[in-house]
Motif scaffolding. Structure first.
Motif, PDB file in Angstrom:
ATOM      1  N   UNK A  92       0.840  -1.205   0.000  1.00 57.93           N
ATOM      2  CA  UNK A  92       0.000   0.000   0.000  1.00 57.93           C
ATOM      3  C   UNK A  92       0.873   1.253   0.000  1.00 57.93           C
ATOM      4  N   UNK A  93       1.923   1.240   0.794  1.00 57.77           N
ATOM      5  CA  UNK A  93       2.838   2.385   0.854  1.00 57.77           C
ATOM      6  C   UNK A  93       3.495   2.610  -0.504  1.00 57.77           C
ATOM      7  N   UNK A  94       3.948   1.547  -1.144  1.00 57.53           N
ATOM      8  CA  UNK A  94       4.584   1.676  -2.464  1.00 57.53           C
ATOM      9  C   UNK A  94       3.625   2.309  -3.471  1.00 57.53           C
ATOM     10  N   UNK A  95       2.387   1.846  -3.497  1.00 61.64           N
ATOM     11  CA  UNK A  95       1.410   2.383  -4.445  1.00 61.64           C
ATOM     12  C   UNK A  95       1.034   3.825  -4.112  1.00 61.64           C
ATOM     13  N   UNK A  96       0.876   4.125  -2.839  1.00 60.37           N
ATOM     14  CA  UNK A  96       0.525   5.488  -2.448  1.00 60.37           C
ATOM     15  C   UNK A  96       1.659   6.453  -2.797  1.00 60.37           C
ATOM     16  N   UNK A  97       2.904   6.034  -2.563  1.00 65.96           N
ATOM     17  CA  UNK A  97       4.047   6.888  -2.881  1.00 65.96           C
ATOM     18  C   UNK A  97       4.192   7.068  -4.390  1.00 65.96           C
ATOM     19  N   UNK A  98       3.843   6.057  -5.162  1.00 69.67           N
ATOM     20  CA  UNK A  98       3.919   6.173  -6.622  1.00 69.67           C
ATOM     21  C   UNK A  98       2.942   7.227  -7.127  1.00 69.67           C
ATOM     22  N   UNK A  99       1.863   7.417  -6.412  1.00 72.28           N
ATOM     23  CA  UNK A  99       0.846   8.381  -6.816  1.00 72.28           C
ATOM     24  C   UNK A  99       1.143   9.773  -6.255  1.00 72.28           C
ATOM     25  N   UNK A 100       1.420   9.848  -4.964  1.00 74.17           N
ATOM     26  CA  UNK A 100       1.530  11.154  -4.325  1.00 74.17           C
ATOM     27  C   UNK A 100       2.906  11.527  -3.834  1.00 74.17           C
ATOM     28  N   UNK A 101       3.886  10.687  -4.017  1.00 70.41           N
ATOM     29  CA  UNK A 101       5.222  10.990  -3.520  1.00 70.41           C
ATOM     30  C   UNK A 101       5.364  10.613  -2.061  1.00 70.41           C
ATOM     31  N   UNK A 102       6.521  10.933  -1.522  1.00 74.44           N
ATOM     32  CA  UNK A 102       6.829  10.545  -0.140  1.00 74.44           C
ATOM     33  C   UNK A 102       6.251  11.501   0.885  1.00 74.44           C
ATOM     34  N   UNK A 103       5.777  12.659   0.456  1.00 74.90           N
ATOM     35  CA  UNK A 103       5.328  13.677   1.397  1.00 74.90           C
ATOM     36  C   UNK A 103       3.818  13.889   1.405  1.00 74.90           C
ATOM     37  N   UNK A 104       3.062  12.948   0.879  1.00 75.34           N
ATOM     38  CA  UNK A 104       1.614  13.106   0.875  1.00 75.34           C
ATOM     39  C   UNK A 104       1.024  12.672   2.218  1.00 75.34           C
ATOM     40  N   UNK A 105       0.085  13.439   2.696  1.00 75.18           N
ATOM     41  CA  UNK A 105      -0.552  13.129   3.976  1.00 75.18           C
ATOM     42  C   UNK A 105      -1.374  11.840   3.871  1.00 75.18           C
ATOM     43  N   UNK A 106      -1.754  11.466   2.659  1.00 75.66           N
ATOM     44  CA  UNK A 106      -2.502  10.218   2.460  1.00 75.66           C
ATOM     45  C   UNK A 106      -1.693   8.988   2.837  1.00 75.66           C
ATOM     46  N   UNK A 107      -0.405   9.160   2.970  1.00 75.90           N
ATOM     47  CA  UNK A 107       0.482   8.069   3.353  1.00 75.90           C
ATOM     48  C   UNK A 107       0.403   7.795   4.866  1.00 75.90           C
TER      49      UNK A 107
END
Length: 184
Positions: A92-107
Motif C-alpha cells: 500500500x505504501x509503495x502504491x501510495x508513494x507512486x501516486x503522491x510521492x513521499x510527502x503526501x498526507x494520504x500516506x
C-alpha cells in the motif's frame, strides 16, 4: 540579327521560366515541410494525450490498489496474520508513494497501520520511525490541533513508552514478545 535577338529573348524566357519553376519547387518543398512539421506536431500531441490518459488511469489504479492493500492489511491484522498484514501495508505504501510521492498526507494512515503491526510484534524500534513520519506528515499538512494529527502523536507516544518499558525490563524493543505492547 532578328533570329539572334529572338533567340536571346527565347533563352531569356526559358531562364525566367526555369527560375519560376525552381521557385515553385522551393515553395512546394517549404509547404511540404511545413505540413510535415504540422502533422508531426499533431502526432506528438496525440501521443502525449494518450500517455496522459494512460497515466491518469494508472494513477487511479495505483490509488485504488493502495486503498485495497491497506484494507486487506487491516483485515489480516484483525485475523492475527501480522506477517501478511505487514506485506500488504508495504505494498500500500509503495502504491501510495507512486501516486503522491513521499510527502503526501494520504500516506500517514498506512504508515500508522504498518507501525502498529511492528508494535504488536514487539518491534518498537521499527515502529517508531513510521509513527514519527506519519505524525510529521499530518503536523505539516493538517496542523497541530487536527484530530488526525493528535491521534498520530498519541501513537508515537505509545510506541516510545512501549520501547522504554522493554528497555527498562532489560530487553530491547524488538525482543518483546508479540502482544506485550498493549492492544489497539
Amino acid at each position: 540579327l532578328r533570329k539572334g535577338i529572338a533567340g536571346e529573348g527565347l533563352v531569356g524566357k526559358l531562364n525566367e521560366a526555369k527560375k519560376k519553376l525552381e521557385k515553385a519547387k522551393d515553395e512546394a518543398k517549404a509547404e511540404q515541410k511545413a505540413l510535415q512539421e504540422e502533422w508531426e506536431h499533431k502526432l506528438r500531441i496525440a501521443v502525449m494525450d494518450a500517455e496522459s490518459a494512460s497515466t491518469g488511469q494508472r494513477t487511479h489504479l495505483q490509488e485504488e490498489l493502495a486503498v485495497l492493500y491497506n484494507n486487506h492489511g487491516s483485515a489480516l491484522k484483525k485475523a492475527g496474520d501480522l506477517q501478511r498484514a505487514e506485506e500488504m501495508y508495504k505494498r500500500a505504501i509503495q502504491n501510495r508513494m507512486a501516486v503522491g510521492g513521499e510527502e503526501t498526507v494520504d500516506l500517514a494512515p498506512i504508515l500508522i497501520n504498518l507501525a502498529a503491526v511492528h508494535l504488536n510484534q514487539g518491534h518498537a524500534s521499527e515502529a517508531e520511525p513510521l509513527f514519527a513520519r506519519a505524525y510529521a506528515l499530518r503536523l505539516h499538512t493538517l496542523g497541530e490541533s487536527n484530530q488526525s494529527t493528535i491521534a498520530a502523536k498519541k501513537w508515537l507516544i505509545k510506541c516510545r513508552s512501549s520501547g522504554q518499558r522493554a528497555e527498562s525490563a532489560g530487553g530491547r524493543p524488538q525482543d518483546m514478545p508479540p502482544g506485550s505492547s498493549g492492544s489497539h
